[in-house]
Design a protein around this motif. Structure first.
Motif, PDB file in Angstrom:
ATOM      1  N   ASP A 121       0.812  -1.214   0.000  1.00 31.09           N
ATOM      2  CA  ASP A 121       0.000   0.000   0.000  1.00 31.09           C
ATOM      3  C   ASP A 121       0.846   1.265   0.000  1.00 31.09           C
ATOM      4  O   ASP A 121       0.493   2.258  -0.636  1.00 31.09           O
ATOM      5  N   ILE A 122       1.964   1.239   0.710  1.00 30.42           N
ATOM      6  CA  ILE A 122       2.870   2.387   0.778  1.00 30.42           C
ATOM      7  C   ILE A 122       4.238   1.921   0.293  1.00 30.42           C
ATOM      8  O   ILE A 122       4.849   1.027   0.884  1.00 30.42           O
ATOM      9  N   VAL A 123       4.704   2.526  -0.788  1.00 30.71           N
ATOM     10  CA  VAL A 123       5.923   2.080  -1.468  1.00 30.71           C
ATOM     11  C   VAL A 123       7.093   2.979  -1.084  1.00 30.71           C
ATOM     12  O   VAL A 123       6.993   4.208  -1.151  1.00 30.71           O
ATOM     13  N   ILE A 124       8.204   2.355  -0.715  1.00 30.14           N
ATOM     14  CA  ILE A 124       9.415   3.094  -0.352  1.00 30.14           C
ATOM     15  C   ILE A 124      10.368   3.066  -1.541  1.00 30.14           C
ATOM     16  O   ILE A 124      10.754   1.993  -2.027  1.00 30.14           O
ATOM     17  N   ARG A 125      10.765   4.264  -1.991  1.00 30.65           N
ATOM     18  CA  ARG A 125      11.547   4.378  -3.218  1.00 30.65           C
ATOM     19  C   ARG A 125      12.958   4.921  -3.008  1.00 30.65           C
ATOM     20  O   ARG A 125      13.809   4.759  -3.875  1.00 30.65           O
ATOM     21  N   HIS A 126      13.225   5.574  -1.882  1.00 29.56           N
ATOM     22  CA  HIS A 126      14.549   6.204  -1.742  1.00 29.56           C
ATOM     23  C   HIS A 126      14.934   6.332  -0.269  1.00 29.56           C
ATOM     24  O   HIS A 126      14.074   6.256   0.628  1.00 29.56           O
ATOM     25  N   ASP A 127      16.223   6.520  -0.037  1.00 23.61           N
ATOM     26  CA  ASP A 127      16.733   6.710   1.320  1.00 23.61           C
ATOM     27  C   ASP A 127      16.131   7.932   1.979  1.00 23.61           C
ATOM     28  O   ASP A 127      15.875   8.956   1.323  1.00 23.61           O
ATOM     29  N   ALA A 128      15.934   7.793   3.282  1.00 25.86           N
ATOM     30  CA  ALA A 128      15.416   8.877   4.133  1.00 25.86           C
ATOM     31  C   ALA A 128      13.974   9.249   3.802  1.00 25.86           C
ATOM     32  O   ALA A 128      13.488  10.292   4.239  1.00 25.86           O
ATOM     33  N   GLN A 129      13.265   8.410   3.047  1.00 28.73           N
ATOM     34  CA  GLN A 129      11.841   8.616   2.852  1.00 28.73           C
ATOM     35  C   GLN A 129      11.141   8.445   4.196  1.00 28.73           C
ATOM     36  O   GLN A 129      11.495   7.566   4.984  1.00 28.73           O
ATOM     37  N   THR A 130      10.173   9.284   4.477  1.00 32.13           N
ATOM     38  CA  THR A 130       9.531   9.254   5.783  1.00 32.13           C
ATOM     39  C   THR A 130       8.025   9.075   5.658  1.00 32.13           C
ATOM     40  O   THR A 130       7.416   9.412   4.639  1.00 32.13           O
ATOM     41  N   LEU A 131       7.455   8.560   6.724  1.00 32.96           N
ATOM     42  CA  LEU A 131       6.004   8.457   6.868  1.00 32.96           C
ATOM     43  C   LEU A 131       5.667   8.978   8.258  1.00 32.96           C
ATOM     44  O   LEU A 131       6.194   8.477   9.253  1.00 32.96           O
ATOM     45  N   ILE A 132       4.811   9.979   8.319  1.00 30.36           N
ATOM     46  CA  ILE A 132       4.407  10.573   9.587  1.00 30.36           C
ATOM     47  C   ILE A 132       2.988  10.109   9.909  1.00 30.36           C
ATOM     48  O   ILE A 132       2.058  10.295   9.111  1.00 30.36           O
ATOM     49  N   PHE A 140      12.902   5.465   6.351  1.00 29.79           N
ATOM     50  CA  PHE A 140      13.302   4.261   5.633  1.00 29.79           C
ATOM     51  C   PHE A 140      14.625   4.478   4.889  1.00 29.79           C
ATOM     52  O   PHE A 140      14.877   5.560   4.354  1.00 29.79           O
ATOM     53  N   TYR A 141      15.420   3.426   4.848  1.00 32.31           N
ATOM     54  CA  TYR A 141      16.674   3.426   4.080  1.00 32.31           C
ATOM     55  C   TYR A 141      16.726   2.130   3.269  1.00 32.31           C
ATOM     56  O   TYR A 141      16.464   1.048   3.803  1.00 32.31           O
ATOM     57  N   LEU A 142      17.046   2.240   1.997  1.00 29.27           N
ATOM     58  CA  LEU A 142      17.183   1.056   1.160  1.00 29.27           C
ATOM     59  C   LEU A 142      18.373   0.243   1.649  1.00 29.27           C
ATOM     60  O   LEU A 142      19.442   0.791   1.927  1.00 29.27           O
ATOM     61  N   ALA A 143      18.182  -1.072   1.757  1.00 31.87           N
ATOM     62  CA  ALA A 143      19.207  -1.951   2.320  1.00 31.87           C
ATOM     63  C   ALA A 143      19.365  -3.167   1.412  1.00 31.87           C
ATOM     64  O   ALA A 143      18.719  -4.206   1.606  1.00 31.87           O
ATOM     65  N   ASN A 144      20.209  -3.028   0.417  1.00 37.30           N
ATOM     66  CA  ASN A 144      20.410  -4.088  -0.564  1.00 37.30           C
ATOM     67  C   ASN A 144      21.704  -4.850  -0.283  1.00 37.30           C
ATOM     68  O   ASN A 144      22.569  -4.388   0.444  1.00 37.30           O
ATOM     69  N   GLY A 145      21.805  -6.027  -0.890  1.00 35.81           N
ATOM     70  CA  GLY A 145      22.983  -6.854  -0.691  1.00 35.81           C
ATOM     71  C   GLY A 145      22.582  -8.243  -0.238  1.00 35.81           C
ATOM     72  O   GLY A 145      22.938  -9.244  -0.865  1.00 35.81           O
TER      73      GLY A 145
END
Length: 267
Positions: A121-132, A140-145
């Protein structure tokens, strides 16, 4: 199942792989992270949420798409789902669900809900994106690897850092995506500790910690493992010593071999 509990935070730990499920209670919402594994374990989490939720909305955060982390999704149909854009756009969703079905069939497990891939429902696309959400802030921070669709999540003002399958005290890096991306994710530890007042670090497997030095140690240990394994592969050296201090050696050896195969292809 309760690994840790205070007034706002309950960390459940499954008997399988020391996998954690986290419930965070704020005045604005209930946040549930990666509900798993066994039906009775998930029912315990359901009962806890039903007891405390009241009229607050329920959010489910998925740290990544490994099947063991999404296995409880169907038990919370009313929840608002948050995950990364790559998680949402995966082309192998049916294969991931098939892994759950294979596990359940293999152990004669029946679930009281249907198994399906989470609808985001809520998509995170980039570092430091926030939801209040009222006074609650999620960053949120992207964490790949580990995978290519992972997230770190910081919940404030509680200072809770959800790390997914990183920074574990019982596992070395399990690399399914890319070792260089994994190193970049580990560098974000410094950014998060600088930008946020962290009180709790919760990994996807293993023990949570409230100690900043322990967080940094886990970062160092993971970085050292990757760099040393890469060096051993390049020089044709044996790398068994890199996992000598980890428990559950029969299982760990297989994950270590998987890392070797992946990193050999990166050369």
């Amino acid at each position: 199942m309760i690994h840790f509990q205070n007034e706002q935070l309950t960390i459940y730990m499954s008997q399988l792989f020391k996998t954690t499920s986290t419930v965070i209670e704020t005045e604005d919402c209930i946040v549930l992270v990666d509900p798993n594994w066994l039906p009775q374990e998930i029912e315990t989490i359901q009962a806890h949420i039903a007891k405390i939720q009241g009229d607050r909305p329920l959010y489910i955060l998925f740290t990544h798409s490994d099947w063991d982390h999404i296995i409880g999704y169907g038990a919370f149909p009313e929840a608002i789902v948050i995950a990364s854009e790559t998680f949402q756009k995966r082309s192998d969703k049916e294969q991931i669900i098939e892994q759950i079905r294979t596990f359940d069939d293999g152990y004669y497990i029946d679930r009281a809900y249907s198994v399906s891939y989470p609808k985001v429902d809520i998509v995170i696309r980039h570092d430091a994106q926030t939801l209040i959400i009222g006074k609650t802030k999620l960053t949120f921070y992207l964490a790949n690897g580990h995978t290519n669709d992972g997230l770190f999540i910081v919940v404030e003002p509680q200072g809770i850092w959800i790390a997914g399958d990183y920074l574990s005290d019982v596992e070395f890096p399990y690399i399914y995506d890319n070792s260089y991306a994994y190193e970049e994710t580990l560098k974000k530890v410094d950014v998060i500790l600088q930008q946020h007042e962290i009180r709790f670090l919760i990994p996807g497997h293993g023990n949570m910690t409230t100690e900043m030095e322990e967080i940094k140690k886990r970062q160092r240990d993971a970085t050292t493992y990757i760099k040393e394994l890469r060096r051993c592969i390049a020089q044709g050296e044996d790398s068994a010593h890199l996992i000598a201090n980890y428990a559950y050696p029969r299982n760990m050896r297989e994950f270590h071999k998987g890392n070797i195969r992946l990193m050999e292809e990166e050369k």
